[in-house]
Design an enzyme around this catalytic site. Structure first.
Site, PDB file in Angstrom:
ATOM      1  CB  CYS A 115     -80.688  88.142  90.560  1.00 49.71           C
ATOM      2  SG  CYS A 115     -80.667  87.485  88.890  1.00 49.71           S
ATOM      3  CG  HIS A 253     -76.632  88.361  92.101  1.00 55.48           C
ATOM      4  ND1 HIS A 253     -76.746  86.997  91.917  1.00 55.48           N
ATOM      5  CD2 HIS A 253     -77.083  88.937  90.953  1.00 55.48           C
ATOM      6  CE1 HIS A 253     -77.265  86.774  90.721  1.00 55.48           C
ATOM      7  NE2 HIS A 253     -77.464  87.921  90.113  1.00 55.48           N
ATOM      8  CG  ASN A 283     -76.879  85.749  87.134  1.00 56.66           C
ATOM      9  OD1 ASN A 283     -77.309  85.260  88.174  1.00 56.66           O
ATOM     10  ND2 ASN A 283     -77.319  86.900  86.664  1.00 56.66           N
TER      11      ASN A 283
HETATM   12  N1  ACO Z   1     -71.374  87.242  71.940  1.00 57.13           N
HETATM   13  C1  ACO Z   1     -70.940  88.108  71.018  1.00 57.13           C
HETATM   14  N2  ACO Z   1     -71.554  89.280  70.777  1.00 57.13           N
HETATM   15  C2  ACO Z   1     -72.653  89.566  71.518  1.00 57.13           C
HETATM   16  C3  ACO Z   1     -73.161  88.691  72.488  1.00 57.13           C
HETATM   17  C4  ACO Z   1     -72.465  87.482  72.678  1.00 57.13           C
HETATM   18  N3  ACO Z   1     -72.845  86.572  73.597  1.00 57.13           N
HETATM   19  N4  ACO Z   1     -74.240  89.237  73.063  1.00 57.13           N
HETATM   20  C5  ACO Z   1     -74.426  90.421  72.467  1.00 57.13           C
HETATM   21  N5  ACO Z   1     -73.465  90.624  71.529  1.00 57.13           N
HETATM   22  C6  ACO Z   1     -73.275  91.764  70.646  1.00 57.13           C
HETATM   23  C7  ACO Z   1     -74.544  92.552  70.414  1.00 57.13           C
HETATM   24  O1  ACO Z   1     -75.330  91.967  69.389  1.00 57.13           O
HETATM   25  C8  ACO Z   1     -73.985  93.886  70.006  1.00 57.13           C
HETATM   26  O2  ACO Z   1     -73.592  93.805  68.646  1.00 57.13           O
HETATM   27  P1  ACO Z   1     -73.792  95.078  67.650  1.00 57.13           P
HETATM   28  O3  ACO Z   1     -72.955  96.158  68.273  1.00 57.13           O
HETATM   29  O4  ACO Z   1     -73.286  94.544  66.371  1.00 57.13           O
HETATM   30  O5  ACO Z   1     -75.248  95.356  67.698  1.00 57.13           O
HETATM   31  C9  ACO Z   1     -72.722  94.013  70.839  1.00 57.13           C
HETATM   32  O6  ACO Z   1     -72.386  92.691  71.259  1.00 57.13           O
HETATM   33  C10 ACO Z   1     -72.928  94.896  72.047  1.00 57.13           C
HETATM   34  O7  ACO Z   1     -74.130  94.472  72.709  1.00 57.13           O
HETATM   35  P2  ACO Z   1     -74.590  95.057  74.072  1.00 57.13           P
HETATM   36  O8  ACO Z   1     -75.794  94.345  74.543  1.00 57.13           O
HETATM   37  O9  ACO Z   1     -74.666  96.545  73.965  1.00 57.13           O
HETATM   38  O10 ACO Z   1     -73.327  94.626  74.946  1.00 57.13           O
HETATM   39  P3  ACO Z   1     -72.915  95.104  76.360  1.00 57.13           P
HETATM   40  O11 ACO Z   1     -71.566  95.685  76.319  1.00 57.13           O
HETATM   41  O12 ACO Z   1     -73.983  95.901  77.030  1.00 57.13           O
HETATM   42  O13 ACO Z   1     -72.775  93.717  77.121  1.00 57.13           O
HETATM   43  C11 ACO Z   1     -74.071  92.435  78.675  1.00 57.13           C
HETATM   44  C12 ACO Z   1     -73.918  92.875  77.237  1.00 57.13           C
HETATM   45  C13 ACO Z   1     -72.886  91.566  79.043  1.00 57.13           C
HETATM   46  C14 ACO Z   1     -75.342  91.607  78.791  1.00 57.13           C
HETATM   47  C15 ACO Z   1     -74.128  93.679  79.575  1.00 57.13           C
HETATM   48  O14 ACO Z   1     -75.099  94.576  79.126  1.00 57.13           O
HETATM   49  C16 ACO Z   1     -74.408  93.326  80.989  1.00 57.13           C
HETATM   50  O15 ACO Z   1     -73.601  92.749  81.668  1.00 57.13           O
HETATM   51  N6  ACO Z   1     -75.587  93.696  81.505  1.00 57.13           N
HETATM   52  C17 ACO Z   1     -76.006  93.332  82.810  1.00 57.13           C
HETATM   53  C18 ACO Z   1     -76.904  92.186  82.630  1.00 57.13           C
HETATM   54  C19 ACO Z   1     -76.848  91.190  83.721  1.00 57.13           C
HETATM   55  O16 ACO Z   1     -75.860  90.960  84.379  1.00 57.13           O
HETATM   56  N7  ACO Z   1     -77.953  90.547  83.877  1.00 57.13           N
HETATM   57  C20 ACO Z   1     -78.066  89.508  84.804  1.00 57.13           C
HETATM   58  C21 ACO Z   1     -79.391  89.504  85.401  1.00 57.13           C
HETATM   59  S1  ACO Z   1     -79.629  90.885  86.415  1.00 57.13           S
HETATM   60  C22 ACO Z   1     -78.595  90.678  87.616  1.00 57.13           C
HETATM   61  O17 ACO Z   1     -78.357  89.557  87.974  1.00 57.13           O
HETATM   62  C23 ACO Z   1     -77.974  91.874  88.187  1.00 57.13           C
END
Ligand code: ACO
Length: 326
Positions: A115, A253, A283
C-alpha cells in the site's frame, strides 16, 4: 544556487467500470452494509473485469496523466510502476505499459511496497530526476487486488478494490528556498520486516509456486498504522519547517476511514483539508493516492501552488510520506 526539482505536470486515473456494492457483498459472504461502513467507511469498490489486467488499468491512467500534462508518450524517459498485483511474475508490468504507450527509450520497472508503493515510487522517481538520470517520469500506482482476495474471507474481501492512478513528473530548475516553488519538497520512507506476517500473500513463485491469497491480522495493522503514519508526517514537517496549518491538502492512502480520521486528528489536520475517496474506491493499495489526487484535482480542490501532504502505510510493514507543492 539552482538545483533540480521534480514538478508534477500531469495527473490521471482510471477505475474499472464494474462496481461492487456492500449490499452485493452481503449476498456473497456473511457481512452487512452497516458493518462495513461503520468499521471502514467503504460503500463500494470497482472490480476489474475478466481479461482486464493491471497493465490495462495503468495504461489508461498513464494516458490520462499524459493528456493532462499535454505531453506525448515519447517525452517520457522513466516509468516507475508501483504494484503488488503484476500481470505476470515477470517481466515487469511497467514494460507492458511502456510498450502499450509506444515508448522505446529510457527505463521502466516495477516497485513493490504494497500500500506504500506509490509513495516509494514517487520518492524513487524524484531521486532519478534530481540526479539528472531522467528528465520526465510517469509514476503509476495500479492494482487488481480482486485477483488475490479470498472471496470467502469476510475479514479481507470487503476492504479492497481495483484501479490505477498516475502522475507525470518533470525535472525543472529551481532557485530559492526549500519550501518555495513547485515540486516535491521532501520524502521519507520506512520499512520494518518484523511485521511481515501481519499482512501478506500466502503464495509466491519461490515459496509455493502459486499466486496465493491476501491474509491479514486486521487489528494488528490498525494498531500500528496511526503511529507509523504520524511518525513519517512529523519527519516531513521537521524537514520542511511546515506544519498541519500550513498544508493545503492531506491526501492519505485510502485504507480505512477510521485510520485516516485518527491520523488527521492526532496531527491536528483540519478535517476540511482531508481528501477521502475510500467510500467509493475501497482500498486500492498502491493506486489509492493517485486516484484520490485525480479526484481532488478534477473537482478543483487541489490547485497549482498548493502544498499537498501524501502518506501511506502497508504490508511489510512499509510506510512513508511525500510533501509536494502542486
Ligand atoms: N462483516 C461482518 N463481521 C465481520 C467482518 C465483516 N466483513 N469481518 C470480520 N467480522 C467480525 C469478526 O469475525 C469478529 O467477529 P467475532 O467478534 O464474532 O469474532 C468481529 O467482526 C470483530 O472482528 P475484528 O477483526 O476484531 O474487527 P475490527 O473491529 O478489528 O475491524 C477491520 C476489522 C475493519 C479489518 C479493522 O481491523 C481494520 O480496519 N484494520 C486495518 C486493516 C486495513 O485497513 N488493512 C488494509 C491494508 S493495510 C493498509 O492499507 C494500511
Amino acid at each position: 544556487m539552482s538545483h533540480i526539482r521534480s514538478v508534477v505536470v500531469g495527473c490521471g486515473a482510471y477505475l474499472p467500470e464494474q462496481v461492487l456494492t456492500n449490499a452485493q457483498l452481503a449476498e456473497m459472504v456473511d457481512t452487512s452494509d452497516d458493518w462495513i461502513v461503520q468499521r471502514t467507511g467503504i460503500r463500494e469498490r470497482h472490480i476489474a473485469s475478466e481479461g482486464e489486467y493491471t497493465s490495462h488499468l495503468a495504461v489508461k491512467a498513464a494516458e490520462a496523466a499524459l493528456k493532462d500534462a499535454q505531453m506525448a508518450a515519447q517525452d517520457i524517459d522513466l516509468i516507475v510502476l508501483a504494484t503488488s498485483t503484476p500481470d505476470n511474475t515477470f517481466p515487469a508490468t511497467a514494460v507492458a505499459v511502456q510498450h502499450a504507450l509506444g515508448i522505446t527509450q529510457g527505463a521502466a520497472f516495477d516497485l513493490q511496497a504494497v500500500c506504500s508503493g506509490f509513495i516509494f515510487a514517487l520518492a524513487t522517481a524524484d531521486n532519478f530526476l534530481r540526479s539528472g538520470a531522467a528528465r520526465r517520469a510517469l509514476v503509476i500506482g495500479a492494482e487488481t487486488f480482486s485477483r488475490i482476495l479470498d472471496w470467502n474471507d469476510r475479514g479481507t474481501c470487503v476492504l479492497f478494490g481495483d484501479g490505477a492512478g498516475a502522475l507525470v513528473l518533470e525535472a525543472q530548475p529551481h532557485e530559492g528556498g526549500r519550501i518555495e516553488g513547485r515540486g516535491i519538497l521532501t520524502s521519507h520512507l520506512r520499512s520494518d520486516g518484523r511485521h511481515k506476517s501481519k499482512l501478506y500473500v500466502d503464495g509466491g513463485p519461490s515459496s509455493t509456486r502459486t499466486v496465493g491469497y491476501l491474509r491479514m491480522e486486521g487489528r494488528e495493522v490498525f494498531k500500528h498504522a496511526v503511529g507509523m503514519i504520524t511518525d513519517v508526517i512529523v519527519d516531513a514537517f521537521n524537514a520542511t519547517g511546515l506544519c498541519a496549518d500550513s498544508i493545503d491538502w492531506f491526501v492519505p492512502h485510502q485504507a480505512n476511514k477510521r485510520i485516516i480520521d485518527a491520523s488527521a486528528q492526532k496531527l491536528r489536520i483540519d478535517p476540511g483539508k482531508v481528501v477521502m475517496t475510500v467510500e467509493r474506491h475501497g482500498n486500492t493499495s498502491a493506486a489509492s493516492i493517485p486516484l484520490a489526487l485525480a479526484v481532488a484535482v478534477e473537482d478543483g480542490r487541489i490547485k497549482r501552488g498548493d502544498v499537498v501532504l501524501l502518506e501511506a502505510m502497508g504490508g511489510g510493514f512499509t510506510w512513508g510520506s511525500v510533501m509536494v507543492r502542486w
